[in-house]
Enzyme design. Structure first.
Site, mmCIF file in Angstrom:
data_model
loop_
_atom_site.group_PDB
_atom_site.id
_atom_site.type_symbol
_atom_site.label_atom_id
_atom_site.label_comp_id
_atom_site.label_asym_id
_atom_site.label_seq_id
_atom_site.Cartn_x
_atom_site.Cartn_y
_atom_site.Cartn_z
ATOM 1 N N ALA A 127 -4.445 -9.702 -12.793
ATOM 2 C CA ALA A 127 -3.888 -10.325 -11.588
ATOM 3 C C ALA A 127 -2.431 -9.902 -11.393
ATOM 4 C CB ALA A 127 -4.014 -11.843 -11.690
ATOM 5 N N GLN A 339 -23.866 13.249 6.990
ATOM 6 C CA GLN A 339 -24.095 14.333 7.964
ATOM 7 C C GLN A 339 -25.347 15.138 7.592
ATOM 8 O OE1 GLN A 339 -22.158 14.066 10.445
ATOM 9 N NE2 GLN A 339 -22.889 15.788 11.673
ATOM 10 N N GLU A 366 -6.007 -0.044 -7.245
ATOM 11 C CA GLU A 366 -5.265 0.541 -8.384
ATOM 12 C C GLU A 366 -4.299 1.635 -7.914
ATOM 13 O OE1 GLU A 366 -7.130 0.766 -12.164
ATOM 14 O OE2 GLU A 366 -8.660 -0.702 -11.612
ATOM 15 N N GLY A 367 -3.723 1.410 -6.733
ATOM 16 C CA GLY A 367 -2.772 2.344 -6.134
ATOM 17 C C GLY A 367 -3.445 3.185 -5.071
ATOM 18 N N SER A 369 -4.004 6.119 -2.150
ATOM 19 C CA SER A 369 -3.785 7.572 -2.262
ATOM 20 C C SER A 369 -2.326 7.913 -1.969
ATOM 21 C CB SER A 369 -4.718 8.326 -1.304
ATOM 22 O OG SER A 369 -6.053 8.169 -1.742
HETATM 23 N N1 CAA Z 1 4.460 3.227 -17.060
HETATM 24 C C1 CAA Z 1 5.353 2.351 -17.621
HETATM 25 N N2 CAA Z 1 6.503 1.995 -16.983
HETATM 26 C C2 CAA Z 1 6.738 2.542 -15.770
HETATM 27 C C3 CAA Z 1 5.855 3.442 -15.154
HETATM 28 C C4 CAA Z 1 4.666 3.788 -15.853
HETATM 29 N N3 CAA Z 1 3.773 4.635 -15.339
HETATM 30 N N4 CAA Z 1 6.361 3.807 -13.962
HETATM 31 C C5 CAA Z 1 7.538 3.171 -13.822
HETATM 32 N N5 CAA Z 1 7.753 2.399 -14.910
HETATM 33 C C6 CAA Z 1 8.911 1.534 -15.172
HETATM 34 C C7 CAA Z 1 10.232 2.265 -14.960
HETATM 35 O O1 CAA Z 1 10.651 2.914 -16.132
HETATM 36 C C8 CAA Z 1 11.155 1.140 -14.541
HETATM 37 O O2 CAA Z 1 11.619 0.408 -15.644
HETATM 38 P P1 CAA Z 1 13.173 0.513 -16.150
HETATM 39 O O3 CAA Z 1 14.022 0.145 -14.960
HETATM 40 O O4 CAA Z 1 13.250 -0.460 -17.263
HETATM 41 O O5 CAA Z 1 13.358 1.947 -16.563
HETATM 42 C C9 CAA Z 1 10.230 0.200 -13.770
HETATM 43 O O6 CAA Z 1 8.906 0.490 -14.202
HETATM 44 C C10 CAA Z 1 10.338 0.380 -12.274
HETATM 45 O O7 CAA Z 1 10.201 1.774 -12.019
HETATM 46 P P2 CAA Z 1 10.340 2.352 -10.543
HETATM 47 O O8 CAA Z 1 11.637 1.854 -9.938
HETATM 48 O O9 CAA Z 1 10.081 3.815 -10.587
HETATM 49 O O10 CAA Z 1 9.114 1.617 -9.841
HETATM 50 P P3 CAA Z 1 8.929 1.164 -8.347
HETATM 51 O O11 CAA Z 1 9.136 -0.302 -8.240
HETATM 52 O O12 CAA Z 1 9.665 2.073 -7.420
HETATM 53 O O13 CAA Z 1 7.326 1.386 -8.186
HETATM 54 C C11 CAA Z 1 5.295 2.578 -7.810
HETATM 55 C C12 CAA Z 1 6.718 2.579 -8.429
HETATM 56 C C13 CAA Z 1 4.684 3.901 -8.170
HETATM 57 C C14 CAA Z 1 5.324 2.389 -6.312
HETATM 58 C C15 CAA Z 1 4.467 1.434 -8.492
HETATM 59 O O14 CAA Z 1 4.964 0.175 -8.087
HETATM 60 C C16 CAA Z 1 2.992 1.483 -8.209
HETATM 61 O O15 CAA Z 1 2.250 2.157 -8.904
HETATM 62 N N6 CAA Z 1 2.509 0.714 -7.169
HETATM 63 C C17 CAA Z 1 1.084 0.540 -6.940
HETATM 64 C C18 CAA Z 1 0.596 -0.707 -7.652
HETATM 65 C C19 CAA Z 1 -0.909 -0.738 -7.817
HETATM 66 O O16 CAA Z 1 -1.525 0.221 -8.246
HETATM 67 N N7 CAA Z 1 -1.503 -1.910 -7.515
HETATM 68 C C20 CAA Z 1 -2.892 -2.106 -7.703
HETATM 69 C C21 CAA Z 1 -3.119 -3.436 -8.393
HETATM 70 S S1 CAA Z 1 -4.529 -3.605 -9.440
HETATM 71 C C22 CAA Z 1 -5.878 -3.685 -8.432
HETATM 72 O O17 CAA Z 1 -6.093 -2.792 -7.676
HETATM 73 C C23 CAA Z 1 -6.786 -4.896 -8.493
HETATM 74 C C24 CAA Z 1 -8.062 -4.745 -9.185
HETATM 75 O O18 CAA Z 1 -8.575 -5.755 -9.639
HETATM 76 C C25 CAA Z 1 -8.802 -3.447 -9.313
#
Ligand code: CAA
Length: 383
Positions: A127, A339, A366-367, A369
């Site tokens: 969640a 198609q 899960e993010g 595209s």
């Molecule tokens: N692994 C570990 N830590 C990470 C990371 C990774 N891949 N990417 C970034 N971080 C860390 C960074 O190091 C940073 O920490 P510090 O400041 O301590 O160094 C922190 O996270 C924030 O990093 P960013 O500023 O780069 O992150 P951001 O806020 O700009 O976000 C983003 C980046 C790629 C947009 C990310 O927010 C993202 O992936 N968003 C999509 C979320 C998502 O996939 N949601 C789906 C939810 S689950 C679902 O779908 C439900 C289900 O039940 C299936």
């Protein structure tokens, strides 16, 4: 039983055959009914647990099957080719629930929660998303107030796969929303706790047999020992977990795409127009060739990401590439599959209609595209 198999190519082949024959006999045969009735496949999930498929990458010591990520990707493709709803149930439990408990949990948390989840006796959900925070989870508002002996959780979570059936929930909440990601904590929460409510179930376009819930946390008291990782480390737990989750969803997309391609080949060989099977027409042959090529390209990207994970190499970018390529391939292949089928493909009598509806979600959850492209670009440009 698949549990405890050593990792060799020969044994991967055997795993694949075993999962594939189970998927064809026990899952594909029920997929239409599951989709039409939106019935959670309880009996199938139980069997997946007995086969070691609900905690595939968890070591045997903690109740899992002790397999690698490539095997997981292969098994996910097989299960999802039979039923994409079952695929996402399996993917969430493996990638989004067992994986963070294994990576960030204490031994006590592993003993209490992971063993049962990995063995398939219990089911989990993840969640993170909220009504106003999907692609940008760093801004989430679900609040964790520090109290004597634990935390009081209040807030709303959206789009939670397995939210209705889950025994345990990997929950993300903030101590102070003004701190953005530095205030976020991860918790493992028993869904039987007072105040955990399934507020709403979504009626969806596809993956109809899996539940997608809105959850309310109404003054849920979570003891200190349920904090997963450290205070303020929650977004790292979430994003690290999602890197692995994207390999699972990429594999789900491969399964959907493969089902659509197989159905198209069979249909093209049987359907006659202009006095011959339509497979003789170059237009159809080009569709089939492009579908097969896109599928194989996406599969190699997915296995590459999984291999990196197995070797302990970075896989954030590789997992994003895999999910992007596989989700877009699945949508494209499912569209072309309809198609090839013509009017028949637009009806519920043919599996490609379900493939088309199921494929769409892989470009979103899960993010999206677009988020995968941001992840890839930020890593490429970082040099
Ligand atoms: N692994 C570990 N830590 C990470 C990371 C990774 N891949 N990417 C970034 N971080 C860390 C960074 O190091 C940073 O920490 P510090 O400041 O301590 O160094 C922190 O996270 C924030 O990093 P960013 O500023 O780069 O992150 P951001 O806020 O700009 O976000 C983003 C980046 C790629 C947009 C990310 O927010 C993202 O992936 N968003 C999509 C979320 C998502 O996939 N949601 C789906 C939810 S689950 C679902 O779908 C439900 C289900 O039940 C299936």
């Amino acid at each position: 039983m698949l549990k405890g198999w050593p990792e060799t190519d020969e044994l991967k082949k055997m795993l694949l055959e075993q999962v594939s024959s189970f998927a064809r006999a026990e899952i594909a045969t029920k997929a239409k009914e599951l989709d039409e009735t939106a019935r959670f496949p309880t009996e199938i999930v139980k069997k997946l647990g007995e086969m070691g498929l609900m905690g595939m990458m968890v070591p045997e010591q903690w109740g899992g099957a002790g397999m690698d990520a490539v095997s997981y990707a292969m098994a996910m493709e097989e299960v999802s080719a039979a039923c994409a709803s079952t695929g996402v149930i399996m993917s969430v439990n493996n990638s989004l629930v067992c994986a963070p408990l294994l990576a960030f949990g204490t031994d006590a948390q592993k003993a209490k929660y992971l063993v049962a989840l990995a063995g398939g006796e219990k089911l989990g959900c993840f969640a993170l998303s909220e009504p106003g925070y999907g692609s940008d989870p760093a801004g989430l508002k679900c609040h964790a107030a520090k109290v004597e002996g634990g935390y009081k959780i209040n807030g709303t979570k959206n789009w939670i796969t397995n939210g209705r059936e889950a025994d345990y929930c990997i929950l993300f909440a903030t101590l102070d929303a003004s701190l953005r990601h530095k205030g976020i904590c991860a918790f493992v929460v028993d869904t039987k706790l007072k105040g955990y409510q399934v507020a709403k179930l979504e009626h969806k376009l596809g993956i109809c047999a899996s539940s997608t819930a809105q959850l309310f946390f109404d003054d849920v008291f979570v003891p200190d020992e349920c904090l997963l990782g450290k205070e303020g480390q929650g977004l790292k737990v979430a994003l690290n977990t999602l890197d692995g989750g994207r390999i699972g969803i990429a594999s789900q997309a491969l399964g959907i795409a493969r089902c659509a391609l197989d159905a198209s080949k069979q249909f093209a060989l049987e359907r006659e127009q202009f006095g011959a099977p339509i497979a003789k027409l170059q237009a159809i042959q080009f569709f089939i060739a492009d579908m097969a090529t896109r599928l194989q390209g996406a599969r190699l990207l997915t296995w590459c990401a999984a291999r990196n994970k197995d070797l302990g190499l970075g896989y954030t970018k590789e997992a994003a590439m895999a999910k992007l390529a596989a989700a877009e391939a699945a949508m494209w292949i499912a569209t072309k599959a309809i198609q090839v089928h013509g009017g028949y493909g637009y009806t519920k009598d043919y599996v490609v209609e379900r493939n088309f509806r199921d494929a769409k979600i892989t470009e979103i959850y899960e993010g999206t595209s677009e988020i995968q492209r941001l992840v890839i670009a930020s890593q490429e440009l970082a040099g």
